[in-house]
Design an enzyme around this catalytic site. Structure first.
Site, PDB file in Angstrom:
ATOM      1  N   LYS A 221     -46.531 -79.668 -44.895  1.00  0.00           N
ATOM      2  CA  LYS A 221     -46.442 -80.408 -43.104  1.00  0.00           C
ATOM      3  C   LYS A 221     -48.342 -80.325 -42.642  1.00  0.00           C
ATOM      4  O   LYS A 221     -48.916 -79.130 -43.411  1.00  0.00           O
ATOM      5  CB  LYS A 221     -45.996 -79.550 -42.563  1.00  0.00           C
ATOM      6  CG  LYS A 221     -45.984 -80.447 -41.348  1.00  0.00           C
ATOM      7  CD  LYS A 221     -44.537 -79.575 -40.145  1.00  0.00           C
ATOM      8  CE  LYS A 221     -44.816 -79.984 -38.974  1.00  0.00           C
ATOM      9  NZ  LYS A 221     -43.994 -79.472 -38.308  1.00  0.00           N
TER      10      LYS A 221
ATOM     11  N   SER B 270     -40.522 -82.166 -36.110  1.00  0.00           N
ATOM     12  CA  SER B 270     -41.202 -82.711 -36.245  1.00  0.00           C
ATOM     13  C   SER B 270     -41.447 -82.858 -37.163  1.00  0.00           C
ATOM     14  O   SER B 270     -42.755 -83.814 -37.811  1.00  0.00           O
ATOM     15  CB  SER B 270     -42.843 -81.980 -34.643  1.00  0.00           C
ATOM     16  OG  SER B 270     -42.062 -80.733 -35.681  1.00  0.00           O
TER      17      SER B 270
ATOM     18  N   SER C  12     -37.523 -78.280 -35.284  1.00  0.00           N
ATOM     19  CA  SER C  12     -37.772 -78.968 -36.119  1.00  0.00           C
ATOM     20  C   SER C  12     -37.976 -79.247 -38.047  1.00  0.00           C
ATOM     21  O   SER C  12     -39.035 -80.046 -37.774  1.00  0.00           O
ATOM     22  CB  SER C  12     -39.821 -79.270 -35.671  1.00  0.00           C
ATOM     23  OG  SER C  12     -40.330 -79.339 -34.564  1.00  0.00           O
TER      24      SER C  12
END
Lengths: 117, 483
Positions: free
Chosen positions: B76, B151, B175
């Protein structure tokens, strides 16, 4: 600095919606918050932000009705004491690497607009 | 090969059926083909990835490989990785090539894993649809007109579309779990403090936690073994014995007590999601579990509490982005304050600014007690709900998200609607508990549904056991989108 009356509501009154209409932010409130947060905002942006923040604070308002007398605030996910470490240097100097990604540097210094006349 | 588990890939690498360079290149080719549409990655760096793959092949040849050596893992874009552009989904960091590695990155590097690329995400991890990214929205591989969740939406889409073997995410209010649910993959948010936050760009420090995302619970266990562990550079990292999270995978579930909170099955839950989750619970009964009805009475309050605490912490954390030491600086400005205000106004997107303003307001003079302190007190009530519940059950189950993936743009203009979609995940972060999501079927429009499994503190090994046994009995986790 201009003083905003809403920021001076007595403690008790803050929990009484009749005495305290702070669920609804004024444009001046939003302007003050934007200044504190160091965010340049145009008038249309301030107005849009006010409407959205008021919707969000409408959601948050639900919290005010909860009786939390005697409840200890939970500031962290684990109730553990902050770990302390010995006061010694652990990081190597990487000044060049760090300054290589800075917007503006000169002679090893970060450049910003003049602050002292 | 793209549907192999990490254990199978590791075995193929160790027996020289495939090299890490070949495996990495095959993923890079697949990414080149599919990423233009899905937009799951922000940054690729094939040179670095392939150099890591060559080093992994040398290590495999020497016979000192770890379980993840040579396996391509996507990161990420919230994790600082030395020499990699690290944007956190923001224009503010559009030019930030990190000078150092996050602890999580170091752990994967030490294991010999290949960094395949940096995945797309909501800006500064603030969002539930991946639509706040400065680098364009990610598409859900099951239906490209729908959101992947957020997210960690880029990670979830990349895993679902087989654009990586596995990947990392972070979870502040859901998330990892929500995008895992919406993309039909598995994801785990560990107990707060299990994975170091060093080098992970901060959103809300008392809630942020990194975790693995992959195609099965078995894969997650291997990834967590690499990610977890004490790190003195994170003052909230917990000093605990190293554990093997795969140790209990094969335990039978006879007598497992599963708590179902009535608040998770009340108004607001879509019928299709309820049906899939109930079918999963029925499967668990067949596996020998006992169902216990429980209550988490303060669930509803978790949203207002979260939307005070997280923005408050964010407004403080994001004050570091000032256009002085790194990141974006406005091209034109007057004095110092003007430079700060313009750089931040131009560098941050709308949702980030909104949350900074909420946080600034609730922390401002005169409002601190009414908002911030009150939220911290209710946070304790929410955590206490779980402590009480775990007197009656071993794990808690329910839906991860109230609906399946919604359409792109559907909730974009209404922050409140977006915030409400986090109802089942947020309380877990507030309490600091571990939570995971695994695929448990499909709802309306054939979109994936996630089953949430919430464990007690440090009960990750048991949660992985519970998930793995379900994945042995069902094949939802093995389904892949048609691309």
């Amino acid at each position: 600095m201009r003083r905003n009356k809403r920021f001076m509501i007595p403690y008790r009154a803050r929990f009484d919606k009749a005495l305290n209409p702070f669920m609804s932010l004024s444009l001046a409130d939003v302007e003050k918050v934007a200044r504190l947060a160091r965010l340049a905002m145009t008038d249309p942006e301030l107005q849009a932000a006010r409407d959205q923040l008021n919707n969000i604070f409408g959601l948050i308002a639900e919290m005010q009705a909860v009786d939390t007398t005697g409840i200890e605030p939970m500031s962290h996910a684990q109730d553990v004491a902050q770990r302390l470490r010995e006061d010694k240097v652990t990081e190597a100097n990487q000044r060049e690497a760090f300054q290589a990604i800075a917007p503006q540097v000169e002679n090893g210094l970060y450049l910003v607009p003049q602050v002292i006349e | 090969m793209i549907n192999s588990s990490l254990t199978q890939l590791g075995a193929a690498l160790r027996t020289k059926k495939i090299s890490s360079v070949e495996l990495t290149q095959s993923y890079l080719d697949r990414i080149a083909r599919m990423n233009p549409e899905l937009n799951a990655y922000i940054t690729l760096n094939p040179e670095i990835s392939l150099a890591q793959a060559r080093a992994a092949d040398a290590r495999l040849a020497n016979g000192n490989a770890d379980p993840l050596t040579g396996i391509p893992v996507a990161q990420k874009d919230i994790f600082c990785a030395k020499g990699w552009l690290t944007t956190c989904g923001s224009k503010m960091l559009h030019n930030f090539v990190s000078p150092y590695d996050a602890h999580v990155i170091t752990q994967f590097n030490n294991a010999g894993a290949v960094n395949l690329g940096k995945t797309n995400m909501d800006e500064f991890a603030m969002g539930s649809s991946n639509e706040t990214s400065h680098y364009g929205t990610v598409k859900n591989p099951w239906d490209v007109s729908r959101v992947p969740g957020g997210s960690s939406g880029g990670t979830a889409a990349a895993v679902a579309a087989r654009l990586c073997a596995a990947a990392t995410g972070t979870d502040t209010g859901g998330s990892i779990r929500q995008p895992a649910a919406l993309c039909g993959i598995s994801g785990l948010k560990p107990t707060y403090g299990v994975v170091s936050r060093y080098g992970m760009i901060a959103f809300a420090s008392s809630l942020d936690q990194a975790g693995p995302m992959g195609r099965s619970a078995e894969d997650l266990a291997l990834l967590l073994n690499t990610m977890a562990g004490f790190d003195e550079r994170d003052s909230t990292s917990l000093q605990r014995e190293k554990e093997d999270y795969a140790r209990d995978l094969n335990k039978p579930l006879n007598g497992l007590r599963i708590g179902l909170p009535k608040e998770f099955f009340a108004e607001g839950l879509s019928g299709d999601v309820a049906k899939a989750v109930e079918a999963a619970i029925a499967e668990y009964r067949k596996l020998g579990a006992i169902i216990v009805d429980i209550s988490l009475p303060n669930t509803k309050l978790s949203i207002p509490v979260y939307y005070v605490l997280a923005p408050a912490e964010a407004s403080s954390n994001l004050s570091r982005f000032d256009g002085v030491r790194y990141g974006y600086r406005a091209p034109e400005y007057g004095d110092l304050a003007d430079m700060y205000e313009k750089s931040r106004a131009q560098g941050f997107g709308a949702e980030v600014k909104r949350r900074i303003m909420i946080g600034t307001y609730v922390l401002s003079h005169g409002y601190y007690d009414a908002y911030y302190l009150q939220a911290q007190k209710i946070r304790r009530l929410i955590a206490q709900d779980f402590t009480d519940a775990y007197k009656q059950c071993d794990v808690i189950m329910g839906p991860t998200s109230p609906s399946t993936a919604f359409k792109l743009g559907e909730k974009g203009d209404d922050p409140v609607q977006m915030y409400l979609s986090d109802i089942y995940t947020i309380a877990v972060n507030l309490a600091g508990l571990p939570g995971m999501s695994i695929p448990c079927g499909f709802g309306a429009n054939d979109m994936p549904v996630g089953l949430q499994i919430i464990g007690n503190y440090f009960d990750e090994a048991r949660m992985l056991n519970v998930a793995h046994q379900y994945q042995l009995a069902t094949d939802w986790h093995g389904r892949a989108p048609q691309l």
